[in-house]
Write an enzyme that holds these catalytic residues in place. Structure first.
Site, mmCIF file in Angstrom:
data_model
loop_
_atom_site.group_PDB
_atom_site.id
_atom_site.type_symbol
_atom_site.label_atom_id
_atom_site.label_comp_id
_atom_site.label_asym_id
_atom_site.label_seq_id
_atom_site.Cartn_x
_atom_site.Cartn_y
_atom_site.Cartn_z
ATOM 1 N N LYS A 127 -43.050 -6.236 -79.434
ATOM 2 C CA LYS A 127 -42.218 -6.325 -80.635
ATOM 3 C C LYS A 127 -41.419 -5.052 -80.903
ATOM 4 O O LYS A 127 -40.319 -5.092 -81.428
ATOM 5 C CB LYS A 127 -43.089 -6.644 -81.849
ATOM 6 C CG LYS A 127 -43.681 -8.051 -81.832
ATOM 7 C CD LYS A 127 -42.616 -9.106 -82.046
ATOM 8 C CE LYS A 127 -43.211 -10.503 -82.142
ATOM 9 N NZ LYS A 127 -42.146 -11.530 -82.120
ATOM 10 N N GLU A 166 -40.172 -10.402 -91.478
ATOM 11 C CA GLU A 166 -41.194 -11.437 -91.620
ATOM 12 C C GLU A 166 -42.202 -11.185 -90.519
ATOM 13 O O GLU A 166 -41.877 -10.593 -89.497
ATOM 14 C CB GLU A 166 -40.564 -12.826 -91.474
ATOM 15 C CG GLU A 166 -40.385 -13.325 -90.034
ATOM 16 C CD GLU A 166 -39.360 -12.534 -89.240
ATOM 17 O OE1 GLU A 166 -38.468 -11.913 -89.848
ATOM 18 O OE2 GLU A 166 -39.447 -12.529 -87.990
ATOM 19 N N SER A 181 -47.988 -9.628 -73.368
ATOM 20 C CA SER A 181 -47.077 -9.169 -74.416
ATOM 21 C C SER A 181 -47.712 -8.305 -75.491
ATOM 22 O O SER A 181 -47.025 -7.568 -76.183
ATOM 23 C CB SER A 181 -46.389 -10.375 -75.063
ATOM 24 O OG SER A 181 -47.367 -11.293 -75.513
#
Lengths: 421, 268
Positions: A114, A136, A403
């Site tokens: 991210k 969010e 990830s």
């Protein structure tokens, strides 16, 4: 619209031979933000000006060498890139099929892919001069990554998070607070990621003059799907070079989990024109796609409009968005990035589903066999990779996007084990 | 001439302003909506804007969000809303009805189908919050073919250049969103609205109605002089929600009373 979709599909299927190399994937989306029938800008009028502004800033900066240099520098020295491509030899041997390589996004600062995107968007925010960022978050990883870059730049940060997710990801909530962010629990609708996104959009419409909205995935109104993809594509660019260096050839297959789809698109995009590379996007099968209790719009949804873009969605016969189910908060989303919808119709990427139990098994397996504790999101990709590898030869290879790391999920897993930590 | 055009023509001749009233179909329960619509008309509403419940009403503030949630508990859909308008039309042939909602239920039904069905039901216009001009053309084409108006929004953030484009695509009337924010917000700035509307008024012959944040007769009156009409919604939906355990007559009466006050304020 569905008509167009069907035409595209049947046309693709008419080619018996793959010719992806003839497509220039960098030309998508078009100027209006469309990937074929998907994407676009389905938002209320108030937000259009902010999207126009963002698009203008991004088109100016995207090819600006100074901007790229600053982005690359942050990725190297703050995030810790390049992330390793690790050959999971013991696990590969056990499976007895293809060689499995893990792209270690879990080793990034803040523990997931991210941050690649929040670094990029924070640089854009800097250029707009806006002093407040909002985000969010589902699992909390994007919220943490946003709070992190906000702390570093001295920006005020508000993170919207579904009330349900606030409970199941309490560790990340506290992390965000320590980083100086305000975490706002969202109690409307199904109290998960989609509702957090609604609330962030409402905040943005209200505070559009001084607020930059850092969207965490490749969904939302144009230009978000494009710019988030561009920032995340560093994953695939590195993996491509590392694979060539370590194995002397491209991988036979790529596997990544898909919620909104940012880590998957980041890995896939730089390989899209490589005809010999198969791709698998793994959605959250929840209790099993056949039960209806899942979060797999590409496997079992239909195209519709939500959160600013046209894409595959999980909805009922009246067009109401339905509740999703997944053990992993980060995949618990009824939509998916529009580029994935397009790649599905093109037949370029195979979208499959892994259910909760399979993902949990992969979580344990990777932890025990490789000493790497993956996020429950990434565990979906690992579970599918294991199945896929077993059908392949040992001289073939698979790159799996690991990830994120699984520390944030320890409480969830412990609870399933009936253990109080 | 369409019902909407006829109504604005009549109002202009009378030197009056349009009162557009918004309620959510099926809120707080399905049987309350039809009597409330008729009562709104009796109390002086010129246009009824009927909210089509959606699971993710992104532009709504908490009050109208709850209205959508209450209606969804009764599984109210776009199809059901069209049926309701049909029932309304059995006794009211004159009051324009506009459906206000979000794109996905329309996408699900298909543009051609929704256009045909709105026309058959006696709906006069569609206002789809998340279909800005960029994405509105295919639906507008279908609506135009059946003479149903495509109502578009202008916002405080809309540039003059863009407003021209909106004006070119809109029909019926144009809805000016009076503030940056969601429905029912509390930071309305009358002077800012005035400046913007003076600019926009020159770009179009279509009537302009102002909505978002109008809570009572005073603001309604103040804003109405700047435009051709005002929209009230949250204050009505709030009342309907608070009376969820009351009879349909009581709900209709209470909501009608609010509208009657605003009507008298506007006509003073």
């Amino acid at each position: 619209m569905p008509l167009t979709v069907n035409m595209v599909t049947s046309k693709t299927q008419a080619f018996s031979k793959k010719r992806y190399s003839e497509t220039d994937y960098s030309q998508f989306p078009n100027a209006e933000g469309h990937f074929g029938p998907y994407g676009g800008r389905f938002v209320s009028e108030t937000l259009i000006y902010a999207l126009d502004e963002l698009q203008r800033i991004y088109s100016d900066l995207k090819n600006d060498p100074d901007f790229q240099a600053e982005f690359d520098k942050d990725l190297a020295h703050y995030v810790g890139r390049p992330s390793p491509l690790y050959h999971a030899e013991r696990w590969s041997r056990e499976v007895g099929g293809a060689q499995i390589y893990l792209k270690r996004e879990d080793l990034n600062h803040t523990g997931a892919h991210k941050v690649n995107n929040t670094i990029g968007q924070a640089l854009l925010a800097k250029f707009t001069g806006k002093q407040r960022v909002i985000a969010e978050t589902g699992a909390g990883q994007h919220g943490v990554a946003s709070a992190t870059v906000a702390a570093r730049l001295g920006l005020k940060c508000c993170v919207y998070m579904g009330a349900e997710d606030v409970q199941r990801q309490s560790l990340n909530v506290y992390r965000m607070k320590l980083l100086g962010a305000e975490v706002i629990p969202v109690t409307s609708g199904s109290r998960t990621l989609k509702d957090a996104m609604n609330e962030a959009m409402r905040d943005w419409a209200t505070n559009v003059d001084d607020t930059f909205y850092i969207i965490g995935t490749v969904a939302g109104p144009h230009p978000y799907p494009q710019l988030v993809r561009d920032f995340q594509s560093v994953i695939g660019r590195e993996a491509r070079a590392q694979c060539l260096e370590q194995t002397g050839r491209l991988p036979d297959a790529l596997v990544a989990c898909v919620g909104g789809g940012s880590n998957a698109i980041g890995l896939f995009h730089p390989f899209l024109a490589d005809d010999e590379v198969e791709m698998y996007g793994v959605e959250a099968g929840g209790d099993g796609v056949e039960t209806g209790r899942h979060a797999a719009p590409l496997s079992a949804g239909i195209p519709g409009v939500l959160h600013g873009n046209r894409t595959y969605l999980m909805e009922d016969e009246n067009g109401q968005i339905i509740e999703t189910h997944s053990v992993s908060a980060g995949l618990d989303y009824p939509g998916v990035g529009p580029e994935h919808s397009w790649l599905k119709d093109q037949g370029r990427v195979n979208y499959v589903a892994i259910n909760d139990q399979e993902a949990l098994a992969a979580f344990r397996k990777t932890t025990l066999v490789e000493g790497i504790m993956p996020a429950l999101e990434s565990s979906h990709a690992l579970a599918y990779a294991e199945k896929l590898a077993a059908t392949m030869r040992p001289d073939q290879s698979i790159v799996v996007n690991l990830s994120g790391r699984g520390d944030k999920d320890i409480l969830t897993v412990a609870k399933l084990d009936g253990i109080e930590v | 001439m369409s019902r909407i055009a006829k109504r604005f023509k009549l109002l202009r001749e009378q030197g009056r302003k349009a009162l557009v009233t918004y309620i959510v179909n099926g809120d707080p329960y399905p049987e309350a909506t039809l009597p409330t619509m008729h009562e709104l008309v009796r109390q002086g509403a010129d246009i009824i804007e009927l909210g089509v419940p959606f699971s993710d009403p992104m532009a709504e503030g908490p009050v109208i969000q709850r209205g959508h949630e209450r209606a969804l508990e009764h599984k109210i859909s776009l199809r059901g809303t069209l049926e309701l308008v049909k029932a309304f039309r059995e006794t009211d042939k004159d009051t324009p009805v506009v459906l206000m909602g979000y794109a996905n239920p329309i996408e699900r039904m298909g543009y051609e189908t929704i256009a045909r069905m709105t026309s058959e039901a006696g709906v006069d216009g569609l206002l789809t919050v998340d279909l800005p001009p960029e994405e509105a053309v295919p639906l507008k084409r279908e609506l135009q073919a059946v003479d149903v108006d495509n109502i578009l929004l202008l916002a405080p953030t809309t540039s003059v250049e863009r407003a021209r484009r909106v004006a070119g695509l809109a029909s019926g009337f144009i809805y000016y969103v009076s503030l940056k924010g969601v429905t029912g917000a509390g930071h309305l700035d009358v002077d800012a609205v005035k400046t913007k509307l003076e600019e926009f008024g020159q770009l179009t012959d279509l009537p302009l109605c102002i909505g978002f944040g109008i809570k009572g007769p005073d603001t309604a009156k103040k804003l109405s002089v700047l435009a051709d009409g005002v929209v009230v919604g949250s204050v009505l939906v709030d009342k309907m929600g608070s009376l969820h355990d009351q009879s349909a007559e009581q709900i209709a009466g209470a909501v009608g009373a609010i509208v009657g006050d605003i009507r008298r304020g506007l006509d003073e």
